[in-house]
Design an enzyme around this catalytic site. Structure first.
Site, PDB file in Angstrom:
ATOM      1  CB  ILE A 190      -0.991   0.113   1.297  1.00 16.76           C
ATOM      2  CG1 ILE A 190      -0.293  -0.052   2.463  1.00 16.76           C
ATOM      3  CG2 ILE A 190      -2.117  -1.174   1.015  1.00 16.76           C
ATOM      4  CD1 ILE A 190      -1.318   0.347   3.571  1.00 16.76           C
ATOM      5  CD  GLU A 191       4.093   3.690   2.872  1.00 15.01           C
ATOM      6  OE1 GLU A 191       4.375   4.586   2.163  1.00 15.01           O
ATOM      7  OE2 GLU A 191       3.810   3.931   4.227  1.00 15.01           O
ATOM      8  CB  SER A 192       5.955   1.641  -2.970  1.00 16.29           C
ATOM      9  OG  SER A 192       6.229   0.366  -2.720  1.00 16.29           O
TER      10      SER A 192
END
Length: 457
Positions: free
Chosen positions: A95-97
């Site tokens: 979900i970050e990157s």
């Protein structure tokens, strides 16, 4: 036998299924297991929202992220396990990157784990003009896992730790204090959802844990949700040591790889060659490291030399010098950051200029200065500082040439106390019509406003 099977699942994970469920005499197909608590929260409205979004509206990109994540799973999960953290926290960089080592946010967070420059440097990563280890999936994972371990110990909750990873530990700590009566008596992980119901956390941080839970649910059972990712093979490589300023093109040739393959294995090398002053460990395709050193030494010096030093002629401009090497002025600037240029772009006669080969430039990436940590729109630049242990507001004010009163007003503080990990605004400067900000000294840790694959979240 059920006890034996359960122990096998603990040791080997999903690859071993219990023969029988403990509450039934009937044999049933074993489903996946999670080592973070997804089942207590999977029916929450925001979790269901993201399950639907990831499996329908964003199905294509989410499937791509899952496929890419398999490449790094064998790196991330053992490091989490060794740190005493649940392996399913490996979905946090999803979900970050989207598991993209080169992801770059509007706030200048970079890499799989979206680390800010100061956060990364504090964790021991190298971040400078030549090398940005935030883009290294191995080293950045080490840094992120250490940070998550500290956060989990600090808050006693994985979900509060995840929220603090996104929004800063200072904000989470203050929220728990402010709403102490509301979180009293609930489990630690439930405390996040109590905070999320208040008008306190940033919208992005409120959505962060629901996204993590939704991602974990789908990633373990993609076909159940209509996804069929074609997983990338695990990242494998040999590590070799090379001398200063070794072109990636030369490394590619002598490891019998393409330049694209070498860049893919070494996304942290920014300028097409290893740092000019340091010998450096580089990655080559698996199985090709053993003969690499002798092979590289046999390469003609002209191909092993990535930079040459030339002297500016009378009246010569940057454009003229760049033309000598068949490169652009911008590309020339990557290797001459401190070069003084006079009127009309002329350089003083006799000035030394580093001229890269076209092969070096072909291996370079056009990325922003890793020292930049920028918040806000293109019309303003907001410089932030993340509080370190032992720092005071007075000390921070002195460092940035301002006053405690100014910092309190800028951040709408009532008191003068600050907490480790708290991000505070220290300066705002207007941007003129030419797009150049007045000089500041940007320094911060982790901030958001993510932009993954060119889209701001």
């Amino acid at each position: 036998m059920p006890e034996v099977a359960r122990e096998a699942v603990k040791i080997f994970g999903d690859s071993v299924a219990p023969a029988r469920l403990p509450d039934s005499a009937e044999a049933r197909p074993a489903g996946p297991t999670w080592d973070i608590d997804v089942h207590s929260h999977e029916t929450r409205e925001r979790v269901q929202h993201y399950v639907d979004r990831f499996s329908h509206g964003a199905r294509g990109i989410f499937t791509t992220w899952l496929a890419r994540g398999h490449r790094y799973e064998a790196i991330i999960r053992p490091k989490l396990r060794a740190a005493g953290l649940p392996e399913d926290m490996s979905y946090l960089p999803l979900i970050e990157s989207g598991y993209d080592p080169n992801a770059y946010s509007r706030a200048a967070a970079v890499g799989l784990w979206q680390l800010m420059t100061s956060t990364a440097r504090d964790a021991g990563l190298r971040v400078d003009w030549w090398v940005d280890e935030r883009r290294d999936p191995v080293r950045s994972t080490d840094a992120a896992v250490r940070f998550l371990k500290w956060l989990n110990k600090e808050f006693g909750s994985l979900y509060l730790a995840a929220a603090a990873y996104d929004g800063g530990p200072g904000r989470i700590a203050r929220g728990l204090s402010r709403y102490a009566d509301d979180v009293a008596g609930v489990t630690c992980d439930d405390a996040f959802f109590v905070l999320a119901e208040k008008d306190y956390l940033r919208a992005e941080t409120k959505e962060y844990v629901p996204q993590l839970i939704a991602a974990a649910l789908i990633a373990k059972e993609p076909k159940r949700y209509g996804l069929d990712p074609v997983y990338l093979p695990p990242l494998e490589y040999d590590s070799v040591r090379v001398g200063p300023a070794t072109p990636l093109a030369a490394i590619a040739k002598e490891s019998r790889a393409t330049l694209a393959e070498i860049r893919d294995l070494n996304p942290f090398i920014l300028r097409g060659l290893t740092p000019p002053r340091d010998s450096f460990t580089i990655r080559v395709p698996s199985g090709r490291g053993a003969t690499f050193a002798d092979s590289l030494g046999a390469l003609p010096e002209a191909e092993r030399k990535g930079l040459s030093r030339v002297k500016a002629r009378r009246g010569e401009t940057l454009s003229a010098i760049a033309a000598r090497g068949g490169i652009t002025v911008k590309q020339l600037g990557w290797y001459n950051r401190d070069l003084k240029v006079g009127k009309k772009g002329r350089i003083a006669v006799g000035t030394d200029v580093l001229l890269p080969t076209q092969a070096v430039v072909a291996g370079a990436v056009d990325v922003p200065d890793p020292a930049i940590e920028r918040y806000g729109s293109s019309r303003t630049r907001t410089v932030t500082h993340v509080v370190k242990r032992g720092e005071t507001l007075a000390g921070i004010a002195k460092r940035y040439g301002t006053t405690v009163a100014a910092l309190k007003k800028l951040n709408r503080f009532k008191g003068s106390s600050v907490l480790p990990g708290q991000a505070i605004v220290v300066k705002k400067s207007a941007v003129n019509r030419a797009g150049k900000a007045r000089k500041t000294k940007p320094r911060s840790k982790k901030g958001k406003g993510k932009k993954v694959h060119g889209k701001t979240r």
